[in-house]
Structure formats: C-alpha cells, structure tokens
Write a protein that holds these residues in place. Sequence first.
Motif, mmCIF file in Angstrom:
data_model
loop_
_atom_site.group_PDB
_atom_site.id
_atom_site.type_symbol
_atom_site.label_atom_id
_atom_site.label_comp_id
_atom_site.label_asym_id
_atom_site.label_seq_id
_atom_site.Cartn_x
_atom_site.Cartn_y
_atom_site.Cartn_z
ATOM 1 N N PRO A 41 36.431 51.128 46.342
ATOM 2 C CA PRO A 41 37.691 50.278 46.947
ATOM 3 C C PRO A 41 37.095 48.725 47.417
ATOM 4 O O PRO A 41 35.989 48.619 48.297
ATOM 5 N N ASN A 42 37.376 47.691 46.764
ATOM 6 C CA ASN A 42 37.278 46.296 47.195
ATOM 7 C C ASN A 42 38.235 46.185 48.409
ATOM 8 O O ASN A 42 39.345 46.811 48.222
ATOM 9 N N PHE A 43 37.772 45.346 49.395
ATOM 10 C CA PHE A 43 38.755 45.118 50.421
ATOM 11 C C PHE A 43 38.538 43.674 50.853
ATOM 12 O O PHE A 43 37.473 42.863 50.549
ATOM 13 N N LYS A 44 39.488 43.328 51.688
ATOM 14 C CA LYS A 44 39.424 41.919 52.228
ATOM 15 C C LYS A 44 38.505 41.727 53.346
ATOM 16 O O LYS A 44 38.515 42.803 54.229
ATOM 17 N N SER B 281 35.222 41.687 52.276
ATOM 18 C CA SER B 281 33.941 42.244 51.753
ATOM 19 C C SER B 281 32.892 41.335 51.681
ATOM 20 O O SER B 281 31.793 41.791 51.833
ATOM 21 N N TYR B 282 33.268 39.933 51.245
ATOM 22 C CA TYR B 282 32.107 39.033 51.181
ATOM 23 C C TYR B 282 31.402 38.903 52.609
ATOM 24 O O TYR B 282 30.238 38.681 52.507
ATOM 25 N N LEU B 283 32.202 38.969 53.865
ATOM 26 C CA LEU B 283 31.578 38.684 55.039
ATOM 27 C C LEU B 283 30.662 39.800 55.463
ATOM 28 O O LEU B 283 29.931 39.654 56.020
ATOM 29 N N ALA B 284 31.231 41.090 54.995
ATOM 30 C CA ALA B 284 30.295 42.334 55.298
ATOM 31 C C ALA B 284 29.270 41.937 54.627
ATOM 32 O O ALA B 284 27.910 42.588 55.110
ATOM 33 N N CYS B 285 29.195 41.547 53.184
ATOM 34 C CA CYS B 285 27.974 41.475 52.655
ATOM 35 C C CYS B 285 26.980 40.321 53.058
ATOM 36 O O CYS B 285 25.756 40.628 53.199
ATOM 37 N N GLN B 286 27.332 39.626 53.860
ATOM 38 C CA GLN B 286 26.596 38.349 54.689
ATOM 39 C C GLN B 286 25.529 39.029 55.674
ATOM 40 O O GLN B 286 24.501 38.356 55.834
ATOM 41 N N SER B 287 25.926 40.101 56.231
ATOM 42 C CA SER B 287 25.296 40.624 57.234
ATOM 43 C C SER B 287 23.837 41.411 56.887
ATOM 44 O O SER B 287 23.093 41.534 57.429
ATOM 45 N N LEU C 150 30.452 44.748 46.273
ATOM 46 C CA LEU C 150 29.111 44.493 46.572
ATOM 47 C C LEU C 150 28.555 43.102 45.803
ATOM 48 O O LEU C 150 27.549 42.692 45.900
ATOM 49 N N GLU C 151 29.538 42.257 45.327
ATOM 50 C CA GLU C 151 29.416 41.093 44.541
ATOM 51 C C GLU C 151 28.556 40.155 45.481
ATOM 52 O O GLU C 151 27.585 39.446 44.879
ATOM 53 N N GLY C 152 28.808 40.016 46.807
ATOM 54 C CA GLY C 152 28.189 39.206 47.677
ATOM 55 C C GLY C 152 26.654 39.496 47.945
ATOM 56 O O GLY C 152 25.934 38.626 48.030
ATOM 57 N N ALA D 279 26.374 37.223 39.382
ATOM 58 C CA ALA D 279 26.744 38.212 40.367
ATOM 59 C C ALA D 279 27.642 39.197 39.898
ATOM 60 O O ALA D 279 28.143 40.145 40.731
ATOM 61 N N THR D 280 28.572 38.674 39.187
ATOM 62 C CA THR D 280 30.171 39.125 38.673
ATOM 63 C C THR D 280 29.655 40.091 37.810
ATOM 64 O O THR D 280 28.591 40.179 37.224
ATOM 65 N N SER D 281 30.730 41.182 37.550
ATOM 66 C CA SER D 281 30.657 41.989 36.412
ATOM 67 C C SER D 281 30.345 41.413 35.100
ATOM 68 O O SER D 281 29.529 41.947 34.245
ATOM 69 N N GLN D 282 30.846 40.156 34.953
ATOM 70 C CA GLN D 282 30.816 39.695 33.644
ATOM 71 C C GLN D 282 29.707 39.092 33.601
ATOM 72 O O GLN D 282 28.823 39.074 32.562
#
Length: 402
Positions: free
Chosen positions: A50-53, A55-61, A82-84, A126-129
């Motif tokens: 699941p993607n979640f609101k 997620s980008y912030l979590a990736c920065q850690s 996991l895009e971030g 970084a995107t799926s495309q």
Amino acid sequence: MRCGILSAVLTSHTLVGIGVSKQDIREQIWDYMESQNLADFPRPVHHRIPNFKGSYLACQSIKDLDIFARTQEVKVDPDKPLEGVRLLALQSKKTLLVPTPRLRTGLFNKITPPPGATKDVLRKCATSQGVRNYSAPVGLDSRVRVDLVVVGSVAVSEKGWRIGKGEGYADLEYAMMASMGAVSQGTPVVTIVHDCQVVDIPEALLEDHDLTVDYILTPTRVIATGCERPKPAGIIWSKISCEMMGRIPILRSLRSREKQAGKDVTLQDEHQRLPEPHSQHTAPPSSVRRPRDPPQRGSGPVPGEDAPSDTVYVGNLPRGRGSELKRALRGRGAAPVLTWQGPRRALLQYQDPAAAQPALSCLQGLHLGASPLRVALARQQTASELVGSCAGEPHPGHCPTI
C-alpha cells in the motif's frame, strides 16, 4: 506511535490465541488504511504494497542511516511508496537496481539516467514508467554486490518480522540474490511503511523463506529492529512449484546451475501422486478395439498397455502449437529424447521411467491456449487415444518431431 486501534485488534488476536493468519493481518491493514483515508494512489490498496500519505517523508529518513551513506549498489523494489528512495539513490549517484515486474524478464534492471539528467528527469527515472524507459537488464553472470535492500511491506513488527502482499516475490528475490552471491546475512534490509502498518505479528506465522528487516522507516520513526532471525540463504526449491518455474525464466536458469553444482533442486510438486489413469468418461484399455494396421512408429512407443513407462502422453494440444509445446518442455527442464506430434496429441519419450515421472509432474496444469493440457503416462491411455496421436497426418508412417 503506532495506530492504536489497529495494533490493539491484532495484538488481541495474538494474546487470546485465535488462529490469526497472514491474510487476516493483510486484510485488516488494507481495510484500516482505506477507512481512515491513510492510503494514497493507487487505490484501493487491497492486494498491493500500500502507498500511503507521508510515504515521501518516510523515505527521506534513509539519508540519516549510515548504511545508506556507505552504499554503492542498492536494490529497491518497484512499489509506489518506495519511489522516494529510488530518487534519493539516483540523486546520490548510487547504482540503483530494481527487480523486473514479477521476475518475467530477469531479476534486475539497472536504472541508468541519461547524461546530465536534471532533477525532474531523475524524478521520472524513479517512477515505474521511468524504470521501464531508463533501464537495462542485469544478467545472472553480472558481478552484482548489493549493499542495501529496500522492500515494501503490508505489515511489519518491531522485531523485524515482515508480511508482504502474499505473492512471495520479495522473499524470492532475496533468495535468488543469495544464491547468486549478491547478498549475505550481513546485507541490511530496510522497509518503509505507515505507522499503522507496524503491528504485532505472531512468530508462529514465520516460515524459513520469509525475509526479515533490519530497519523500519515510517513518517514519524526510525526503528532498528535488531532482528537476529536468519535471512534466506538461498532458494528453497521444495517451496517452488512447477507452475512458478514456468512463469519465471530466471528460476529455471538458477535451478540448472544449482543442479549442475550437485544441489538438491527437487520441486514442491515433483513427487505428488500421479493422476488417476482414467476419468469416468474414459473406457478401459480392454474395452477398446485396436485398429488392424496401426501406423509404424520406428523405435517409438507402442500403443495402449504395451507402451513403455518412459513415455508421456499429452492430450488436448491446440493445433499449430507444437513449437510452443517444445519451448515449454525445454523451459521446464522436461525436454524428451523423442517427440511425436499428431492432431491435438503428442507422445514424449524419455531415457527411462525415472526421467518420465518428474516430467509428468512438471507438465501438470500447463496451458497452451484456453484449456489445460491433459498429461499422463502413455501406458495409462487407451489404444485409440495413442493411435490417434498420429492419425490423420499426411504421412501416417512418420509423425514429425517438434
């Protein structure tokens, strides 16, 4: 802080001993994320990582982890949350490896941005495309040494126990990397999830092939799990089905290599009980009249109950699909010594009965077209079925090899 309501629900299951399953935990998390509007595109999140609101912030850690700073090659799953991390890896000029979707065309793709790529271009990569447009496959013979593995999860515990979406690809990818020597027990594994996905998971649900994690990143926390449970040291072939072997070509290559190295590569369903010789619609051999002049087959199998046990009968074969059958046989490691093809039927002769039995198991459930092939030992088939294998061919004395 964990989402208390969901955590309490799952913890209570564990404490009172109710037989909670991995799927129960998945469903509760998916439902909770949707009902609380925590999920993000693509939705609904059911049956996905699941993607979640946030997620980008979590990736920065991940930038704050020493292991990321030391990393040269990082493997990141293609999941949306996991895009971030994929973007950070590219911006940090690390080698980014992304598994191919469902492992259909290999194990990894190496993401290679164009020279002088701007931040916007890197973001696309970084995107799926972008993974599809800016990648090159990495073969089994490539000298890959992965320093860091980043996986998606549906649920994870603070002890490092992980539950994926139920298809087993992350576990299998890690096992394949271990078999290749690309990772070791010391290779750190990170997952990125919403806080509500950090829950209690009963240890009884864990299996030998399950991948554990060393770090959990959420929008609010960085959790070092200290997990000491061993990670998969390689592929457990007894967990792999023939059907999975048919879907994942690289598995077949790895199996061939490990077989040559003398390892036990027996598959999950290779020793299952053989199918019943006759369905309720099939007459027994004694009630079938043989034709007076059956086609000559040279050194090939003899019809009916006299057919040797080293020969496999394939029925319900669509017309014009002989070459496809040949590829499927080779891909599953079940190539025969000799093959005769007739309208909707084929006979596959192997060196001995010991070679025919595993081939029979590997071919169970194989589809060429809409309907599954009918597979059994030739000696279990009626005479009319076997003689019909070459009936109607332009030259009945010779059935073409496929």
